[in-house]
Design a protein around this motif. Structure first.
Motif, PDB file in Angstrom:
ATOM      1  N   SER A  81    -103.565  66.716  32.109  1.00 55.81           N
ATOM      2  CA  SER A  81    -104.504  65.868  32.846  1.00 55.81           C
ATOM      3  C   SER A  81    -105.775  66.630  33.188  1.00 55.81           C
ATOM      4  N   THR A  83    -109.562  65.524  34.790  1.00 54.41           N
ATOM      5  CA  THR A  83    -110.297  64.419  35.389  1.00 54.41           C
ATOM      6  C   THR A  83    -111.797  64.679  35.371  1.00 54.41           C
ATOM      7  N   GLY A  95    -107.262  59.888  38.880  1.00 57.10           N
ATOM      8  CA  GLY A  95    -106.251  60.931  38.733  1.00 57.10           C
ATOM      9  C   GLY A  95    -104.895  60.475  39.252  1.00 57.10           C
ATOM     10  N   THR A  99    -101.427  59.724  37.098  1.00 50.91           N
ATOM     11  CA  THR A  99    -100.155  60.358  37.455  1.00 50.91           C
ATOM     12  C   THR A  99     -99.054  59.316  37.583  1.00 50.91           C
ATOM     13  N   ILE A 110     -96.170  67.733  34.155  1.00 51.88           N
ATOM     14  CA  ILE A 110     -97.616  67.508  34.187  1.00 51.88           C
ATOM     15  C   ILE A 110     -98.335  68.837  34.353  1.00 51.88           C
ATOM     16  N   PHE A 112    -102.046  69.994  35.219  1.00 50.19           N
ATOM     17  CA  PHE A 112    -103.291  69.426  35.747  1.00 50.19           C
ATOM     18  C   PHE A 112    -104.312  70.524  35.964  1.00 50.19           C
ATOM     19  N   LYS A 134    -109.714  66.874  43.610  1.00 50.92           N
ATOM     20  CA  LYS A 134    -108.661  67.528  42.823  1.00 50.92           C
ATOM     21  C   LYS A 134    -107.513  67.979  43.726  1.00 50.92           C
ATOM     22  N   GLU A 138    -103.687  66.887  43.255  1.00 48.35           N
ATOM     23  CA  GLU A 138    -102.577  67.851  43.261  1.00 48.35           C
ATOM     24  C   GLU A 138    -101.460  67.401  44.204  1.00 48.35           C
ATOM     25  N   ILE A 141     -99.513  64.539  42.825  1.00 48.63           N
ATOM     26  CA  ILE A 141     -98.611  64.939  41.745  1.00 48.63           C
ATOM     27  C   ILE A 141     -97.341  65.555  42.315  1.00 48.63           C
ATOM     28  N   TRP A 152     -94.369  70.331  37.539  1.00 48.17           N
ATOM     29  CA  TRP A 152     -95.812  70.396  37.347  1.00 48.17           C
ATOM     30  C   TRP A 152     -96.281  71.839  37.272  1.00 48.17           C
ATOM     31  N   PHE A 154    -100.238  73.597  38.028  1.00 51.69           N
ATOM     32  CA  PHE A 154    -101.655  73.405  38.327  1.00 51.69           C
ATOM     33  C   PHE A 154    -102.447  74.621  37.845  1.00 51.69           C
TER      34      PHE A 154
END
Length: 300
Positions: A81, A83, A95, A99, A110, A112, A134, A138, A141, A152, A154
């Motif tokens: 992902s 954005t 976003g 998700t 995921i 991101f 963002k 987060e 998510i 996930w 990040f």
């Protein structure tokens, strides 16, 4: 490829991060993936080129209709992902919607791309609107993944070297930076390097290094004066920039997108240490290497 292949949906597939992610996955000695490259225009030259690669399937769609994106992929496993930061409220809404659609479609992992937000990135959204958006994506998510049992990763990069482009926007970036002082330091990373780390996050999704982890990324920390010196040494040219009043005008006209951010660079700044990033990812490029290999002024 076997039917057990994990299917990954890659947003921004024709961009630098998504493109580097796909290239890195394809170059891995073995990878159990089918890659679904999301693009707004499946007939574009870059999209058509992607479709010729093995195990890559181009799908058309955008963040305005996330359900339609995932309806094109049967039993997807992963989602990359990225954005659009130009409108923070829209970025947050899109976003979160992506998700939800991803997890509803069965996505298990995921990755991101967010941003480093200083020394307290886990708790401080900052005053920069598109950093805060963002941050909120987060958090969303994390919450949705807890409910679904998914995982996930990040990625939290700093400023992109690609902001130094050979056009008005690139010149404006330098002029806004100079308003903070010639000795003001900035941290940078290559967007292609972000894509390489994203590939590792999928390849090793179940590892302690990536499972439910946030990873800050920086390839260099450099002052504007040093930046200009390296540029001249490598290219023989003066660092391209525009007048200071243009930089001030950009900060005023695009206050939410640029003005607040450059003020934050001066008063707070990114928190990650490039040396620490390079311990984990030796391939992260410093400014000189990026200039030589990836920039508009790269050596042929």
């Amino acid at each position: 490829m076997a039917n057990t292949a994990r299917r990954i949906v890659v947003s921004g597939a024709t961009g630098k991060q998504g493109g580097a992610l796909i290239s890195s996955l394809l170059s891995a000695s073995s990878h159990p993936f089918e890659i679904y490259a999301l693009t707004r225009n499946a007939t574009s030259r870059s999209a058509v080129a992607l479709s010729t690669k093995p195990n890559v399937f181009v799908i058309q769609g955008n963040f305005d209709n996330p359900v339609a994106v995932f309806s094109q992929v049967e039993k997807p496993w992963g989602f990359f992902s990225v954005t659009n930061p130009m409108d923070a409220k829209k970025e947050e809404a899109q976003g979160k919607a992506m998700t939800k659609a991803a997890i509803d479609a069965g996505i298990k992992h995921i990755v991101f791309t967010a941003t480093d937000r200083g020394k307290n990135s886990d708790e401080d959204p900052t005053t920069v609107p598109h950093f805060a958006s963002k941050f909120k994506v987060e958090k969303d998510i994390v919450e949705k993944s807890k409910q679904s049992g998914g995982t996930w990763t990040f990625l939290r990069p700093v400023a992109f070297y690609e902001n130094l482009s050979n056009d008005f926007l690139g010149k404006g970036f330098i002029s806004m930076w100079r308003l903070n002082g010639n000795d003001s330091k900035m941290k940078f990373v290559s967007t292609k390097d972000i894509g390489k780390v994203a590939a590792e996050a999928f390849l090793k999704a179940d590892s302690e290094q990536y499972k439910n982890k946030a990873i800050a990324l920086a390839g260099d920390e450099i002052s504007l004066e040093e930046f200009g010196n390296v540029f001249k040494e490598e290219t023989g040219q003066v660092l391209p920039e525009t007048f200071s009043f243009v930089g001030k005008g950009l900060k005023f006209a695009l206050h939410e997108q640029l003005g607040i951010m450059f003020n934050w660079f001066k008063t707070n700044g990114f928190g990650v240490d490039p040396a620490e990033s390079k311990k984990a990812y030796a391939f992260l490029k410093d400014f000189r290497t990026w200039l030589r290999t990836e920039s508009a002024w790269k050596r042929e």
